[in-house]
Design a protein around this motif. Structure first.
Motif, PDB file in Angstrom:
ATOM      1  N   GLU A 129       0.699  -1.047  -0.049  1.00  0.00           N
ATOM      2  CA  GLU A 129       0.148  -0.233  -0.029  1.00  0.00           C
ATOM      3  C   GLU A 129       0.725   1.223  -0.051  1.00  0.00           C
ATOM      4  OE1 GLU A 129      -0.112  -2.369   2.378  1.00  0.00           O
ATOM      5  OE2 GLU A 129      -1.760  -3.072   2.975  1.00  0.00           O
ATOM      6  N   GLN A 130       0.315   2.250  -0.569  1.00  0.00           N
ATOM      7  CA  GLN A 130       0.693   3.582  -0.577  1.00  0.00           C
ATOM      8  C   GLN A 130      -0.364   4.569  -0.471  1.00  0.00           C
ATOM      9  OE1 GLN A 130       3.551   4.651  -3.647  1.00  0.00           O
ATOM     10  NE2 GLN A 130       5.140   3.459  -2.819  1.00  0.00           N
ATOM     11  N   GLN A 131      -0.584   5.640   0.074  1.00  0.00           N
ATOM     12  CA  GLN A 131      -1.736   6.516   0.475  1.00  0.00           C
ATOM     13  C   GLN A 131      -1.265   7.889   0.081  1.00  0.00           C
ATOM     14  OE1 GLN A 131      -3.562   5.531   4.232  1.00  0.00           O
ATOM     15  NE2 GLN A 131      -4.803   3.880   3.081  1.00  0.00           N
ATOM     16  N   PHE A 132      -2.051   8.440  -0.391  1.00  0.00           N
ATOM     17  CA  PHE A 132      -1.934   9.898  -0.629  1.00  0.00           C
ATOM     18  C   PHE A 132      -3.100  10.824  -0.195  1.00  0.00           C
ATOM     19  CE2 PHE A 132       0.138   7.013  -3.569  1.00  0.00           C
ATOM     20  CZ  PHE A 132       1.381   7.695  -3.730  1.00  0.00           C
ATOM     21  N   LEU A 248       8.876  11.524 -13.162  1.00  0.00           N
ATOM     22  CA  LEU A 248       9.691  11.322 -11.953  1.00  0.00           C
ATOM     23  C   LEU A 248       9.717  12.483 -10.981  1.00  0.00           C
ATOM     24  CD1 LEU A 248      12.494   9.003 -13.383  1.00  0.00           C
ATOM     25  CD2 LEU A 248      10.559   8.287 -12.018  1.00  0.00           C
ATOM     26  N   GLN A 249       9.862  13.727 -11.729  1.00  0.00           N
ATOM     27  CA  GLN A 249       9.838  14.897 -10.933  1.00  0.00           C
ATOM     28  C   GLN A 249       8.539  15.234 -10.159  1.00  0.00           C
ATOM     29  OE1 GLN A 249      11.000  17.818 -14.056  1.00  0.00           O
ATOM     30  NE2 GLN A 249      13.123  17.683 -13.335  1.00  0.00           N
ATOM     31  N   LYS A 250       7.617  14.785 -11.246  1.00  0.00           N
ATOM     32  CA  LYS A 250       6.183  14.991 -10.464  1.00  0.00           C
ATOM     33  C   LYS A 250       5.879  14.011  -9.382  1.00  0.00           C
ATOM     34  CE  LYS A 250       1.624  15.909 -10.467  1.00  0.00           C
ATOM     35  NZ  LYS A 250       1.037  17.375  -9.946  1.00  0.00           N
ATOM     36  N   LYS A 256       6.632  13.507  -1.786  1.00  0.00           N
ATOM     37  CA  LYS A 256       7.275  14.519  -0.532  1.00  0.00           C
ATOM     38  C   LYS A 256       6.043  15.372   0.071  1.00  0.00           C
ATOM     39  CE  LYS A 256      10.525  18.380   0.154  1.00  0.00           C
ATOM     40  NZ  LYS A 256      11.555  19.229  -0.629  1.00  0.00           N
ATOM     41  N   ASN A 257       5.116  15.623  -0.621  1.00  0.00           N
ATOM     42  CA  ASN A 257       4.200  16.826  -0.103  1.00  0.00           C
ATOM     43  C   ASN A 257       3.021  16.093   0.481  1.00  0.00           C
ATOM     44  OD1 ASN A 257       5.364  19.596  -0.501  1.00  0.00           O
ATOM     45  ND2 ASN A 257       5.759  18.492  -2.345  1.00  0.00           N
ATOM     46  N   MET A 259       2.086  12.057   0.225  1.00  0.00           N
ATOM     47  CA  MET A 259       2.205  10.819   0.616  1.00  0.00           C
ATOM     48  C   MET A 259       1.897  10.754   2.254  1.00  0.00           C
ATOM     49  SD  MET A 259       4.935   7.578   0.361  1.00  0.00           S
ATOM     50  CE  MET A 259       4.564   7.177  -1.512  1.00  0.00           C
ATOM     51  N   ILE A 260       0.989   9.779   2.742  1.00  0.00           N
ATOM     52  CA  ILE A 260       0.661   9.805   4.218  1.00  0.00           C
ATOM     53  C   ILE A 260       0.901   8.295   4.611  1.00  0.00           C
ATOM     54  CG2 ILE A 260      -0.964  11.608   4.016  1.00  0.00           C
ATOM     55  CD1 ILE A 260      -3.111   9.433   4.185  1.00  0.00           C
ATOM     56  N   TYR A 261       1.197   7.267   3.842  1.00  0.00           N
ATOM     57  CA  TYR A 261       1.698   5.978   4.022  1.00  0.00           C
ATOM     58  C   TYR A 261       2.602   5.431   3.020  1.00  0.00           C
ATOM     59  CZ  TYR A 261       1.919   0.995   5.424  1.00  0.00           C
ATOM     60  OH  TYR A 261       2.316  -0.035   5.718  1.00  0.00           O
ATOM     61  N   ASN A 262       3.398   4.674   3.313  1.00  0.00           N
ATOM     62  CA  ASN A 262       4.262   3.730   2.330  1.00  0.00           C
ATOM     63  C   ASN A 262       4.632   2.672   3.109  1.00  0.00           C
ATOM     64  OD1 ASN A 262       6.102   2.705   0.390  1.00  0.00           O
ATOM     65  ND2 ASN A 262       7.281   4.671   0.251  1.00  0.00           N
ATOM     66  N   TYR A 263       4.260   1.567   2.454  1.00  0.00           N
ATOM     67  CA  TYR A 263       4.781   0.209   3.204  1.00  0.00           C
ATOM     68  C   TYR A 263       6.159   0.066   3.083  1.00  0.00           C
ATOM     69  CZ  TYR A 263       5.673  -1.951  -1.249  1.00  0.00           C
ATOM     70  OH  TYR A 263       6.162  -2.529  -2.704  1.00  0.00           O
TER      71      TYR A 263
END
Length: 280
Positions: A129-132, A248-250, A256-257, A259-263
């Motif tokens: 999971e990744q959450q934004f 990749l820049q996007k 960076k700004n 994302m609230i979760y990164n497994y």
């Protein structure tokens, strides 16, 4: 990706026909599969709405299965107090060892940001999971959400901007969805036990029915339609697409700004070590 896995993916593609439905209408592309009257196609097939009330949600699926493709959808999410609701937009195969690629929009209290939940399953196993938080109001207008899935990587886009990449590392023994054809699905359902602030905020049924609206469905994919020589030339753009520097820049800006979760950073969840793809 190793030459073996490249050859395997190519062989599977050779067994599939190419399907292109750029800005297709919903009537010819999907079936409403549950929810009775809560799912409806309108505007001569150009728009579809899903609703949720206390009795049931609703959902639709693509008429065809695909092995690799690019899937675009404009969605206007449930407005106001959408706590407890989930608007799901995903690809999935069938069975207990299914593959799946998820974009799920988790509702929230009025004025708080929507959460975009992404995940990748291989052979029935997810936990990627990744959450934004979305950086705009996704209920005020339609925004475009894209899943691009090819033999090299899976890429998630919002309004044409890359937010996540999951690369094929099968050569390192890491699972990747490359062998099972998948349908495109979408649904609106109640997940108050986990969707909003971990289930602490429940669905306010006085606000029902909740409605999400879809338009501009676009599918370019290799459809499971029987034997075929290959996908035609129109598939080459997405079949070989990779992230360029501007992508990749996007993605770096979003991660960076917003994302609230990164497994891949959750060492408490994986005390024996992070999943191997996190170091590649």
């Amino acid at each position: 990706m190793s030459s073996f896995h490249s050859a395997t993916a190519l062989l599977l593609v050779l067994l599939l026909g190419c399907f292109v439905a750029s800005m297709a209408d919903f009537s010819s592309t999907v079936d409403i599969t549950w929810g009775d009257h809560r799912g409806a196609i309108s505007r001569n097939g150009q728009q579809l709405s899903l609703s949720l009330d206390k009795i049931s949600g609703s959902g639709f699926q693509s008429k065809q299965e695909f092995l690799f493709g690019k899937f675009d959808m404009k969605i206007k999410l449930v407005p106001g107090n959408s706590a407890g609701t989930v608007t799901a937009y995903y690809l999935s195969s069938q069975g207990p060892f299914h593959d799946e690629i998820d974009m799920e929009f988790l509702g929230n209290l009025s004025g708080q940001p929507y959460t975009l939940h992404t995940n990748v399953y291989t052979q029935g196993k997810g936990n990627r999971e990744q959450q934004f938080h979305l950086w705009f109001d996704p209920t005020a207008d339609f925004h475009t959400y894209t899943i691009l899935w090819n033999p090299q990587q899976i890429m998630f886009y919002v309004d044409g901007g890359l937010i996540r990449v999951f690369r094929n590392h099968q050569s390192a023994g890491i699972g990747y969805p490359s062998k099972q054809a998948m349908r495109l699905y979408s649904s609106l359902w109640d997940a108050e036990d986990w969707a909003t602030q971990g289930g602490r905020v429940k669905t306010d049924w006085t606000k029902a029915p909740f409605t999400a609206t879809f338009s501009n469905i676009g599918i370019s994919g290799c459809a499971k339609t029987g034997l075929s020589s290959s996908c035609d030339a129109s598939s080459s753009a997405w079949m070989n697409q990779a992230a360029v520097t501007s992508d990749l820049q996007k993605m770096n800006w979003v991660q960076k700004n917003y994302m609230i979760y990164n497994y891949c950073r959750d060492v408490q969840r994986f005390p024996q070590g992070l999943p191997p793809e996190c170091s590649l």
